[in-house]
Design a protein around this motif. Structure first.
Motif, PDB file in Angstrom:
ATOM      1  N   ASP A 276    -106.497   2.240   4.344  1.00  0.00           N
ATOM      2  CA  ASP A 276    -107.881   2.571   4.715  1.00  0.00           C
ATOM      3  C   ASP A 276    -108.153   2.291   6.185  1.00  0.00           C
ATOM      4  O   ASP A 276    -109.052   2.902   6.783  1.00  0.00           O
ATOM      5  CB  ASP A 276    -108.863   1.744   3.871  1.00  0.00           C
ATOM      6  CG  ASP A 276    -108.741   2.047   2.384  1.00  0.00           C
ATOM      7  OD1 ASP A 276    -108.812   3.239   2.023  1.00  0.00           O
ATOM      8  OD2 ASP A 276    -108.554   1.096   1.598  1.00  0.00           O
ATOM      9  N   LEU A 277    -107.418   1.350   6.759  1.00  0.00           N
ATOM     10  CA  LEU A 277    -107.627   0.979   8.167  1.00  0.00           C
ATOM     11  C   LEU A 277    -106.300   0.528   8.762  1.00  0.00           C
ATOM     12  O   LEU A 277    -105.550  -0.212   8.117  1.00  0.00           O
ATOM     13  CB  LEU A 277    -108.669  -0.129   8.280  1.00  0.00           C
ATOM     14  CG  LEU A 277    -109.152  -0.529   9.680  1.00  0.00           C
ATOM     15  CD1 LEU A 277    -110.581  -1.087   9.604  1.00  0.00           C
ATOM     16  CD2 LEU A 277    -108.255  -1.569  10.342  1.00  0.00           C
ATOM     17  N   LEU A 278    -106.031   0.987   9.955  1.00  0.00           N
ATOM     18  CA  LEU A 278    -104.838   0.587  10.712  1.00  0.00           C
ATOM     19  C   LEU A 278    -105.278  -0.080  12.002  1.00  0.00           C
ATOM     20  O   LEU A 278    -106.024   0.505  12.789  1.00  0.00           O
ATOM     21  CB  LEU A 278    -103.972   1.806  11.038  1.00  0.00           C
ATOM     22  CG  LEU A 278    -102.849   1.601  12.061  1.00  0.00           C
ATOM     23  CD1 LEU A 278    -101.769   0.660  11.504  1.00  0.00           C
ATOM     24  CD2 LEU A 278    -102.229   2.939  12.472  1.00  0.00           C
ATOM     25  N   ALA A 279    -104.837  -1.314  12.216  1.00  0.00           N
ATOM     26  CA  ALA A 279    -105.076  -2.007  13.480  1.00  0.00           C
ATOM     27  C   ALA A 279    -103.712  -2.333  14.083  1.00  0.00           C
ATOM     28  O   ALA A 279    -102.945  -3.099  13.499  1.00  0.00           O
ATOM     29  CB  ALA A 279    -105.877  -3.284  13.263  1.00  0.00           C
ATOM     30  N   VAL A 280    -103.408  -1.707  15.207  1.00  0.00           N
ATOM     31  CA  VAL A 280    -102.122  -1.910  15.869  1.00  0.00           C
ATOM     32  C   VAL A 280    -102.349  -2.871  17.023  1.00  0.00           C
ATOM     33  O   VAL A 280    -103.037  -2.558  17.994  1.00  0.00           O
ATOM     34  CB  VAL A 280    -101.534  -0.573  16.375  1.00  0.00           C
ATOM     35  CG1 VAL A 280    -100.123  -0.782  16.894  1.00  0.00           C
ATOM     36  CG2 VAL A 280    -101.529   0.468  15.262  1.00  0.00           C
ATOM     37  N   MET A 281    -101.766  -4.067  16.900  1.00  0.00           N
ATOM     38  CA  MET A 281    -102.131  -5.154  17.792  1.00  0.00           C
ATOM     39  C   MET A 281    -101.408  -5.132  19.129  1.00  0.00           C
ATOM     40  O   MET A 281    -102.012  -5.217  20.181  1.00  0.00           O
ATOM     41  CB  MET A 281    -101.886  -6.497  17.098  1.00  0.00           C
ATOM     42  CG  MET A 281    -102.550  -6.610  15.731  1.00  0.00           C
ATOM     43  SD  MET A 281    -104.284  -6.134  15.754  1.00  0.00           S
ATOM     44  CE  MET A 281    -104.907  -7.265  16.967  1.00  0.00           C
TER      45      MET A 281
ATOM     46  N   ARG B 193    -109.308   5.303   9.732  1.00  0.00           N
ATOM     47  CA  ARG B 193    -109.823   4.358  10.725  1.00  0.00           C
ATOM     48  C   ARG B 193    -108.660   3.707  11.459  1.00  0.00           C
ATOM     49  O   ARG B 193    -107.829   3.037  10.842  1.00  0.00           O
ATOM     50  CB  ARG B 193    -110.683   3.292  10.033  1.00  0.00           C
ATOM     51  CG  ARG B 193    -111.818   3.894   9.215  1.00  0.00           C
ATOM     52  CD  ARG B 193    -112.466   2.902   8.293  1.00  0.00           C
ATOM     53  NE  ARG B 193    -113.405   3.573   7.389  1.00  0.00           N
ATOM     54  CZ  ARG B 193    -113.073   4.054   6.193  1.00  0.00           C
ATOM     55  NH1 ARG B 193    -111.821   3.917   5.738  1.00  0.00           N
ATOM     56  NH2 ARG B 193    -113.979   4.658   5.448  1.00  0.00           N
ATOM     57  N   VAL B 194    -108.628   3.888  12.763  1.00  0.00           N
ATOM     58  CA  VAL B 194    -107.501   3.408  13.570  1.00  0.00           C
ATOM     59  C   VAL B 194    -108.019   2.662  14.789  1.00  0.00           C
ATOM     60  O   VAL B 194    -108.944   3.126  15.473  1.00  0.00           O
ATOM     61  CB  VAL B 194    -106.592   4.568  14.018  1.00  0.00           C
ATOM     62  CG1 VAL B 194    -105.477   4.070  14.941  1.00  0.00           C
ATOM     63  CG2 VAL B 194    -105.991   5.290  12.807  1.00  0.00           C
TER      64      VAL B 194
ATOM     65  N   TYR C   5    -108.431   1.401  21.595  1.00  0.00           N
ATOM     66  CA  TYR C   5    -108.570   2.836  21.391  1.00  0.00           C
ATOM     67  C   TYR C   5    -108.965   3.033  19.928  1.00  0.00           C
ATOM     68  O   TYR C   5    -108.220   2.659  19.019  1.00  0.00           O
ATOM     69  CB  TYR C   5    -107.259   3.552  21.703  1.00  0.00           C
ATOM     70  CG  TYR C   5    -106.900   3.508  23.169  1.00  0.00           C
ATOM     71  CD1 TYR C   5    -107.214   4.568  24.018  1.00  0.00           C
ATOM     72  CD2 TYR C   5    -106.250   2.398  23.717  1.00  0.00           C
ATOM     73  CE1 TYR C   5    -106.894   4.534  25.366  1.00  0.00           C
ATOM     74  CE2 TYR C   5    -105.927   2.358  25.065  1.00  0.00           C
ATOM     75  CZ  TYR C   5    -106.249   3.425  25.884  1.00  0.00           C
ATOM     76  OH  TYR C   5    -105.924   3.375  27.222  1.00  0.00           O
ATOM     77  N   LEU C   6    -110.146   3.607  19.691  1.00  0.00           N
ATOM     78  CA  LEU C   6    -110.744   3.612  18.364  1.00  0.00           C
ATOM     79  C   LEU C   6    -110.949   5.023  17.824  1.00  0.00           C
ATOM     80  O   LEU C   6    -111.420   5.911  18.537  1.00  0.00           O
ATOM     81  CB  LEU C   6    -112.092   2.892  18.406  1.00  0.00           C
ATOM     82  CG  LEU C   6    -112.078   1.447  18.923  1.00  0.00           C
ATOM     83  CD1 LEU C   6    -113.502   0.925  19.086  1.00  0.00           C
ATOM     84  CD2 LEU C   6    -111.279   0.549  17.967  1.00  0.00           C
ATOM     85  N   ARG C   7    -110.602   5.189  16.551  1.00  0.00           N
ATOM     86  CA  ARG C   7    -110.889   6.431  15.822  1.00  0.00           C
ATOM     87  C   ARG C   7    -111.503   6.065  14.478  1.00  0.00           C
ATOM     88  O   ARG C   7    -110.911   5.345  13.690  1.00  0.00           O
ATOM     89  CB  ARG C   7    -109.606   7.253  15.620  1.00  0.00           C
ATOM     90  CG  ARG C   7    -109.794   8.479  14.731  1.00  0.00           C
ATOM     91  CD  ARG C   7    -108.669   9.479  14.873  1.00  0.00           C
ATOM     92  NE  ARG C   7    -107.349   8.972  14.555  1.00  0.00           N
ATOM     93  CZ  ARG C   7    -106.885   8.786  13.306  1.00  0.00           C
ATOM     94  NH1 ARG C   7    -107.672   8.997  12.267  1.00  0.00           N
ATOM     95  NH2 ARG C   7    -105.650   8.352  13.107  1.00  0.00           N
ATOM     96  N   GLY C   8    -112.721   6.530  14.236  1.00  0.00           N
ATOM     97  CA  GLY C   8    -113.400   6.222  12.987  1.00  0.00           C
ATOM     98  C   GLY C   8    -113.945   4.814  12.893  1.00  0.00           C
ATOM     99  O   GLY C   8    -114.324   4.369  11.801  1.00  0.00           O
TER     100      GLY C   8
ATOM    101  N   ALA D 251    -112.492  -8.053  12.019  1.00  0.00           N
ATOM    102  CA  ALA D 251    -112.455  -8.011  10.556  1.00  0.00           C
ATOM    103  C   ALA D 251    -113.855  -7.831   9.975  1.00  0.00           C
ATOM    104  O   ALA D 251    -114.060  -7.035   9.049  1.00  0.00           O
ATOM    105  CB  ALA D 251    -111.806  -9.280  10.015  1.00  0.00           C
ATOM    106  N   ALA D 252    -114.812  -8.563  10.513  1.00  0.00           N
ATOM    107  CA  ALA D 252    -116.177  -8.483   9.995  1.00  0.00           C
ATOM    108  C   ALA D 252    -116.827  -7.141  10.316  1.00  0.00           C
ATOM    109  O   ALA D 252    -117.420  -6.497   9.436  1.00  0.00           O
ATOM    110  CB  ALA D 252    -117.017  -9.629  10.565  1.00  0.00           C
ATOM    111  N   GLN D 253    -116.705  -6.699  11.567  1.00  0.00           N
ATOM    112  CA  GLN D 253    -117.412  -5.492  11.990  1.00  0.00           C
ATOM    113  C   GLN D 253    -116.721  -4.224  11.502  1.00  0.00           C
ATOM    114  O   GLN D 253    -117.379  -3.309  10.975  1.00  0.00           O
ATOM    115  CB  GLN D 253    -117.547  -5.484  13.510  1.00  0.00           C
ATOM    116  CG  GLN D 253    -118.441  -6.603  14.023  1.00  0.00           C
ATOM    117  CD  GLN D 253    -118.524  -6.655  15.539  1.00  0.00           C
ATOM    118  OE1 GLN D 253    -118.443  -5.624  16.234  1.00  0.00           O
ATOM    119  NE2 GLN D 253    -118.686  -7.856  16.087  1.00  0.00           N
ATOM    120  N   TRP D 254    -115.418  -4.139  11.641  1.00  0.00           N
ATOM    121  CA  TRP D 254    -114.723  -2.934  11.186  1.00  0.00           C
ATOM    122  C   TRP D 254    -114.662  -2.875   9.669  1.00  0.00           C
ATOM    123  O   TRP D 254    -114.812  -1.812   9.070  1.00  0.00           O
ATOM    124  CB  TRP D 254    -113.328  -2.868  11.804  1.00  0.00           C
ATOM    125  CG  TRP D 254    -113.357  -2.671  13.286  1.00  0.00           C
ATOM    126  CD1 TRP D 254    -114.413  -2.216  14.028  1.00  0.00           C
ATOM    127  CD2 TRP D 254    -112.313  -2.929  14.218  1.00  0.00           C
ATOM    128  NE1 TRP D 254    -114.081  -2.167  15.366  1.00  0.00           N
ATOM    129  CE2 TRP D 254    -112.799  -2.607  15.507  1.00  0.00           C
ATOM    130  CE3 TRP D 254    -110.997  -3.415  14.088  1.00  0.00           C
ATOM    131  CZ2 TRP D 254    -112.016  -2.732  16.652  1.00  0.00           C
ATOM    132  CZ3 TRP D 254    -110.219  -3.547  15.221  1.00  0.00           C
ATOM    133  CH2 TRP D 254    -110.718  -3.214  16.497  1.00  0.00           C
TER     134      TRP D 254
END
Length: 226
Positions: free
Chosen positions: A54-59, A116-117, A158-161, A212-215
């Motif tokens: 559902d969500l990808l966060a690439v650190m 969501r990326v 860099y944000l998508r969705g 974590a909270a906002q996204w």
């Protein structure tokens, strides 16, 4: 929410999402520092992105050759002319290979079949920008001290969705050139050494708690509205 934290071994982002009840996993080509069983050792390009996240966060994708500070090692004036100087023991071919890897990792993650990326990366140089997808926005730039962390590190997302991160606990900046100001600049002042790259790239817990909270909250709202 099923969350993948890519290119992270510290577990800082993974633990922030897990604390809010998300089904979260991390992945990297190296083992996790905390030896968790929720870390997958793999190249993020090898199929894991298609596993229904559902969500990808690439650190911390490889960005040394994509950022503006690294351009001087890859090209002189203009586009892909011989640099005036190269890092000790490295060839121009090495620089180009690392550049291509950085581009491939970034674009693969950006194009992932995930709604969501978020990809953490410094502002890119002109060579990298020329290889990016047409729909890539400008990065949302934030600082650790906006999230209660006494440190300077201009961090691009860099944000998508996903929405831009909102500050949660803005600290008062110290006076320039004081001892405290120097401590806030510890990331940039870190001496050379085998651990320098890993330590410089570590996530800040305050920023990851906010992410974590906002996204996570934004994703939940979108799901309810669907």
């Amino acid at each position: 929410m099923k969350v993948l934290i890519g290119c992270e071994t510290s577990g800082i982002a993974r633990r922030a999402f897990a604390a809010l009840g998300h089904d979260v996993w991390s992945c990297d080509i190296e083992p996790a520092e905390d030896q968790t069983n929720r870390h997958i050792i793999c190249d993020i390009r090898d199929g894991i992105l298609a596993e229904g996240w559902d969500l990808l966060a690439v650190m911390h994708p490889p960005c040394t050759r994509l950022c503006r500070s690294g351009r001087r090692w890859m090209s002189g004036p203009g586009e892909w002319t011989l640099p005036k100087k190269l890092p000790a023991g490295r060839s121009w071919g090495d620089m180009k290979a690392e550049f291509e890897e950085g581009v491939d990792v970034f674009t693969t993650c950006w194009k992932a079949p995930i709604d969501r990326v978020a990809i953490e990366n410094p502002e890119m140089n002109d060579l990298a920008k020329g290889r990016m997808p047409d729909d890539l926005p400008q990065p949302d730039m934030v600082q650790p001290f906006w999230f209660g962390e006494p440190a300077y590190k201009n961090t691009g997302w860099y944000l998508r969705g996903l929405p831009a991160l909102k500050p949660t606990c803005v600290l008062t900046e110290p006076e320039r050139n004081t001892d405290e100001w120097k401590r806030w600049n510890r990331v940039h002042r870190m001496p050379p050494g085998p651990e320098r790259a890993r330590l410089r790239s570590r996530s800040f817990p305050g920023m990851m708690n906010a992410a974590a909270a906002q996204w996570g909250g934004h994703a939940a709202e979108m799901e309810r509205a669907a």
